[in-house]
Design a protein around this motif. Structure first.
Motif, short mmCIF file in Angstrom:
data_model
loop_
_atom_site.label_atom_id
_atom_site.label_comp_id
_atom_site.label_asym_id
_atom_site.label_seq_id
_atom_site.Cartn_x
_atom_site.Cartn_y
_atom_site.Cartn_z
N TRP A 102 6.75 12.68 1.38
CA TRP A 102 5.93 11.57 0.93
C TRP A 102 6.47 10.41 1.98
CZ3 TRP A 102 5.86 13.33 -4.76
CH2 TRP A 102 4.91 14.29 -4.81
N SER A 103 7.72 10.01 1.71
CA SER A 103 8.26 9.03 2.00
C SER A 103 8.03 8.83 3.56
CB SER A 103 9.76 8.59 1.81
OG SER A 103 9.89 8.77 0.34
N ASN A 104 7.97 10.20 4.14
CA ASN A 104 7.79 9.86 5.86
C ASN A 104 6.50 9.99 6.12
OD1 ASN A 104 10.74 9.94 7.36
ND2 ASN A 104 10.78 11.62 5.51
N LEU A 105 5.69 10.63 5.39
CA LEU A 105 4.12 10.70 5.57
C LEU A 105 3.28 9.36 5.35
CD1 LEU A 105 1.83 12.54 6.61
CD2 LEU A 105 1.38 13.43 4.32
N ASP A 106 3.76 9.00 4.25
CA ASP A 106 2.65 7.88 3.78
C ASP A 106 2.70 6.66 4.96
OD1 ASP A 106 2.23 9.34 1.65
OD2 ASP A 106 3.59 8.03 0.30
N ALA A 148 0.88 -1.20 -0.02
CA ALA A 148 -0.05 0.02 -0.04
C ALA A 148 0.82 1.25 -0.03
CB ALA A 148 -0.88 -0.10 1.21
N ALA A 149 1.93 1.20 0.85
CA ALA A 149 2.87 2.48 0.95
C ALA A 149 3.64 2.63 -0.41
CB ALA A 149 3.93 2.07 1.93
N LEU A 150 3.76 1.63 -1.21
CA LEU A 150 4.62 1.67 -2.65
C LEU A 150 3.75 2.01 -3.50
CD1 LEU A 150 6.64 -1.67 -2.70
CD2 LEU A 150 7.60 0.67 -2.36
N LEU A 151 2.46 1.60 -3.63
CA LEU A 151 1.18 2.20 -4.53
C LEU A 151 1.02 3.67 -4.23
CD1 LEU A 151 -0.99 -1.03 -4.51
CD2 LEU A 151 0.53 -0.26 -6.35
N LEU A 152 0.91 4.19 -2.94
CA LEU A 152 0.56 5.25 -2.72
C LEU A 152 1.62 6.55 -3.04
CD1 LEU A 152 -1.37 7.60 -1.44
CD2 LEU A 152 -0.06 7.05 0.95
N PHE A 153 3.03 5.98 -2.93
CA PHE A 153 4.15 6.77 -3.30
C PHE A 153 4.21 6.82 -4.59
CE2 PHE A 153 8.20 7.36 -4.71
CZ PHE A 153 8.84 8.61 -3.93
N ASP A 154 3.64 5.90 -5.49
CA ASP A 154 3.89 5.68 -6.95
C ASP A 154 2.95 6.62 -7.47
OD1 ASP A 154 5.06 4.01 -9.28
OD2 ASP A 154 2.86 3.97 -9.63
N SER A 194 11.97 0.34 -1.51
CA SER A 194 11.81 1.43 -2.61
C SER A 194 13.02 2.11 -3.05
CB SER A 194 10.98 2.53 -1.80
OG SER A 194 11.46 2.99 -0.49
N ILE A 195 14.01 2.11 -2.29
CA ILE A 195 15.25 2.64 -2.74
C ILE A 195 16.12 1.68 -3.70
CG2 ILE A 195 17.76 3.08 -2.13
CD1 ILE A 195 16.54 4.48 0.55
N TRP A 196 15.99 0.28 -3.59
CA TRP A 196 16.21 -0.77 -4.25
C TRP A 196 15.73 -0.71 -5.55
CZ3 TRP A 196 20.23 -3.67 -5.77
CH2 TRP A 196 19.89 -4.61 -6.91
N MET A 197 14.34 -0.53 -5.52
CA MET A 197 13.53 -0.52 -6.82
C MET A 197 13.93 0.85 -7.68
SD MET A 197 9.89 -1.55 -5.52
CE MET A 197 9.05 -1.56 -6.99
#
Length: 287
Positions: free
Chosen positions: A191-195, A136-142, A213-216
């Motif tokens: 965003w990375s901290n808020l999500d 969910a965090a990855l999708l929101l940031f995306d 996320s950093i690896w991606m």
């Protein structure tokens, strides 16, 4: 070993109410009782972010420098004619170090003066929670970054003053991942901290999301279409990976999403990745 009799920690004895807790609780207990002051430090997320960036990028930087000495791997280089030099790598890495020393660390230090530290929970998340909340965090940031990225490419002034520094090189490479302006760094960091807070993620989940996320992001910028890349391992073309983002650096009005491919497909900004090199372009033009 931490002497708990001398140091009062805001912890409670964990209770294994769910079977899946048994998988992560021992690891979480190890962190709490052996490295509590490290993982509870406000500087820990910064350390985790930068170390993830460094160790994810380093192998590909070595590969870039070896070049044709490793033909079995270098064959997968997307833009064969454009290869990063030591100077280009030093400049991009230097920018990342500069941003962290001059802005990120002082910002965290200022934050600690006005915001109290939050106690870590004693219970670990379940594996299911890590997977669902992490996705969910990855999708929101995306989603957030797709919209931000699209606007900054469409608005000339925003692009010039905020995002252009990331597009200094047409062929991305691993150290180029965090070659960002301060405004873009603020946006990404916000965003990375808020999500994870909005999604009420467990700290352990947040750390996993940070590393993944950093690896991606690094893998998006390596400039190699490796057969074991995430875009090949995840089915149905759900991830763009290095080929899609490499295409974005060649044709900036395409492939805006950082990780997934669904927004670019829905809004018609997707361009199928391919190995477009100068030789191919010239040969097509000559015909």
């Amino acid at each position: 070993m931490l002497n708990i009799s001398k140091v009062q920690l805001p912890l409670q004895l964990p209770t294994f109410s769910r079977s899946s807790d048994m998988l992560l609780q021992p690891l979480w207990d190890y962190f709490l009782f052996n490295h509590y002051f490290l993982i509870s430090s406000p500087f820990f997320p910064v350390i985790l972010c930068f170390s993830s960036y460094f160790f994810s990028s380093l192998p590909f930087a070595v590969l870039d420098l070896l070049g044709d000495m490793v033909p079995s791997i270098h064959h997968y280089k997307i833009q064969q004619e454009r290869r990063p030099t030591m100077g280009m790598m030093a400049k991009s890495f230097g920018r990342a170090v500069y941003n962290h020393l001059i802005f990120v660390l002082p910002a965290v230090l200022t934050q600690t003066c006005f915001m109290p530290s939050v106690a870590l929970p004693s219970s670990a998340p379940t594996v299911v929670e890590v997977l669902i909340d992490g996705l969910a965090a990855l999708l929101l940031f995306d989603t957030q970054y797709y919209m931000w990225h699209f606007v900054h490419h469409k608005h000339p002034q925003l692009y010039r003053w905020v995002h252009a520094i990331h597009h200094e090189y047409m062929a991305p490479f691993s150290w180029n991942t965090q070659q960002l302006s301060i405004p873009e760094l603020i946006t990404v960091g916000f965003w990375s901290n808020l999500d994870p807070i909005l999604l009420k993620c467990h700290p352990f989940t947040t750390w996993c999301v940070t590393i993944i996320s950093i690896w991606m992001s690094v893998e998006d910028h390596i400039g190699y279409d490796l057969p074991w890349g995430l875009n090949h391992l995840v089915p149905f073309g759900l991830l763009g990976g290095a080929p899609a983002h490499d295409m974005h650096h060649q044709k900036p009005n395409s492939n805006y999403a950082p990780f997934f491919s669904h927004w670019d497909r829905l809004f018609g900004t997707a361009i199928l990745p391919g190995k477009i090199t100068e030789k191919k372009v010239i040969s097509k033009a000559s015909k």
